[in-house]
Design an enzyme around this catalytic site. Structure first.
Site, mmCIF file in Angstrom:
data_model
loop_
_atom_site.group_PDB
_atom_site.id
_atom_site.type_symbol
_atom_site.label_atom_id
_atom_site.label_comp_id
_atom_site.label_asym_id
_atom_site.label_seq_id
_atom_site.Cartn_x
_atom_site.Cartn_y
_atom_site.Cartn_z
ATOM 1 N N ARG A 87 0.814 -1.215 0.000
ATOM 2 C CA ARG A 87 0.000 0.000 0.000
ATOM 3 C C ARG A 87 0.845 1.262 0.000
ATOM 4 O O ARG A 87 0.502 2.265 -0.613
ATOM 5 C CB ARG A 87 -0.900 -0.007 1.249
ATOM 6 C CG ARG A 87 -2.339 0.275 0.911
ATOM 7 C CD ARG A 87 -3.137 0.495 2.143
ATOM 8 N NE ARG A 87 -3.203 1.926 2.442
ATOM 9 C CZ ARG A 87 -3.882 2.438 3.437
ATOM 10 N NH1 ARG A 87 -4.538 1.650 4.250
ATOM 11 N NH2 ARG A 87 -3.909 3.740 3.650
ATOM 12 N N ARG A 113 -10.452 4.417 -2.631
ATOM 13 C CA ARG A 113 -9.273 3.936 -1.906
ATOM 14 C C ARG A 113 -8.976 4.890 -0.768
ATOM 15 O O ARG A 113 -9.142 6.108 -0.922
ATOM 16 C CB ARG A 113 -8.041 3.914 -2.811
ATOM 17 C CG ARG A 113 -8.174 3.054 -3.999
ATOM 18 C CD ARG A 113 -7.731 1.639 -3.709
ATOM 19 N NE ARG A 113 -8.216 0.756 -4.754
ATOM 20 C CZ ARG A 113 -8.259 -0.557 -4.669
ATOM 21 N NH1 ARG A 113 -7.830 -1.166 -3.573
ATOM 22 N NH2 ARG A 113 -8.716 -1.276 -5.657
ATOM 23 N N HIS A 131 -18.649 13.077 0.263
ATOM 24 C CA HIS A 131 -19.132 11.837 0.873
ATOM 25 C C HIS A 131 -20.658 11.899 0.944
ATOM 26 O O HIS A 131 -21.219 12.929 1.360
ATOM 27 C CB HIS A 131 -18.536 11.696 2.278
ATOM 28 C CG HIS A 131 -18.973 10.436 2.952
ATOM 29 N ND1 HIS A 131 -18.423 9.211 2.632
ATOM 30 C CD2 HIS A 131 -19.908 10.191 3.896
ATOM 31 C CE1 HIS A 131 -19.010 8.274 3.357
ATOM 32 N NE2 HIS A 131 -19.920 8.840 4.133
ATOM 33 N N ASP A 163 -8.062 14.497 5.657
ATOM 34 C CA ASP A 163 -6.931 14.334 6.565
ATOM 35 C C ASP A 163 -6.583 12.845 6.624
ATOM 36 O O ASP A 163 -6.993 12.077 5.751
ATOM 37 C CB ASP A 163 -7.223 14.959 7.946
ATOM 38 C CG ASP A 163 -8.357 14.255 8.677
ATOM 39 O OD1 ASP A 163 -8.801 13.177 8.222
ATOM 40 O OD2 ASP A 163 -8.800 14.778 9.718
HETATM 41 C C1 GRF Z 1 -20.431 10.012 -4.821
HETATM 42 O O1 GRF Z 1 -21.720 9.911 -4.282
HETATM 43 C C2 GRF Z 1 -19.419 10.252 -3.734
HETATM 44 O O2 GRF Z 1 -19.948 10.885 -2.630
HETATM 45 C C3 GRF Z 1 -18.997 8.868 -3.323
HETATM 46 O O3 GRF Z 1 -18.983 8.147 -4.526
HETATM 47 C C4 GRF Z 1 -19.955 8.698 -5.416
HETATM 48 C C5 GRF Z 1 -19.249 8.879 -6.730
HETATM 49 O O4 GRF Z 1 -20.152 9.100 -7.768
HETATM 50 N N1 GRF Z 1 -17.748 8.902 -2.628
HETATM 51 P P1 GRF Z 1 -19.617 9.487 -9.228
HETATM 52 O O5 GRF Z 1 -18.626 8.433 -9.657
HETATM 53 O O6 GRF Z 1 -19.025 10.836 -9.156
HETATM 54 O O7 GRF Z 1 -20.855 9.452 -10.089
#
Ligand code: GRF
Length: 227
Positions: A87, A113, A131, A163
């Site tokens: 990793r 990741r 998120h 972070d």
């Molecule tokens: C988004 O909802 C993001 O919050 C999450 O993965 C999704 C990615 O969607 N981490 P996309 O590939 O941008 O359509």
């Protein structure tokens, strides 16, 4: 709120496909469909956006995000964990690739990741993630599913600095999205993504133009763009 800048140029490309020199440079990391990347590309193409996506990187060669990047004439790269002994080596390879572009902002747009400390420390307060929940609720890879299983009436998205902990850095923007009767994971996620598409480009523009400051968990905007 719109990103503002003193000497930000309108986005454009020269004949060689290079981004205009005084646009802020953004690298996007994505693992999947890339609808958030698309929102960023669309925002960057707008008049006076002042930022250019200079590289799209994926850990998955089949990510549609790479196709979106290519269609926009942007350099793309694949860095696969399987091609590295561990990793840490993956993390370093990714860091070196991204650092070589001298990014003003690094955007995680559905990058599935966990980035290690060597990557995160290379771009302090310059990495932004979106998120699909109202953090700190429902961290992890199945946030929408977990929120529905919990029975929440409101979920949403959080755009935050990255972070060294997962789904944890200072919050830049949040938007609430009500759960509707009959919602499943796909329908709720779709409405959450509409908010992400609005807020992520805004956050990237602010970070890239140097307007975000932090103190511990708190993030705020400076009025002036640093010279
Ligand atoms: C988004 O909802 C993001 O919050 C999450 O993965 C999704 C990615 O969607 N981490 P996309 O590939 O941008 O359509």
């Amino acid at each position: 709120m719109k990103p503002r800048g003193g000497s930000i140029a309108a986005l454009g490309t020269d004949e060689a496909g290079e981004s205009v020199a005084d646009s802020k440079r953004v690298v996007v990391l994505a693992s999947g469909n890339g609808s958030n990347l698309q929102a960023l590309l669309d925002a960057a193409a707008g008049p006076g956006a002042g930022m250019a996506v200079v590289l799209v990187v994926s850990d998955r060669p089949d990510a549609y995000a790479l196709e979106r990047g290519k269609q926009a004439g942007i350099d793309t790269a694949v860095v696969r964990p399987a091609d590295h002994p561990d990793r840490r080596a993956f993390d370093r390879a990714l860091r070196d690739l991204v650092a070589a572009t001298r990014p003003d902002a690094v955007c995680l747009a559905g990058f599935m990741r966990v980035l290690g400390p060597e990557f995160v420390r290379a771009f302090p307060d310059r990495i932004v993630n979106t998120h699909p929940s109202l953090l700190p609720a429902f961290r992890g890879a199945h946030a929408v599913r977990d929120a529905l299983a919990y029975g929440v009436r409101v979920s949403g998205c959080t755009v935050h600095l990255v972070d060294e902990e997962v789904d944890h850095g200072p919050v830049l923007f949040q938007a609430a999205v009500p759960v509707e009767d009959g919602d499943d994971e796909a329908s709720l996620h779709e409405r959450i993504k509409r908010e992400e598409h609005r807020l992520l480009p805004l956050a990237v523009g602010l970070i890239a133009s140097g307007r975000v400051r932090t103190d511990g968990r708190r993030a705020w905007l400076t009025a002036e763009v640093p010279s």
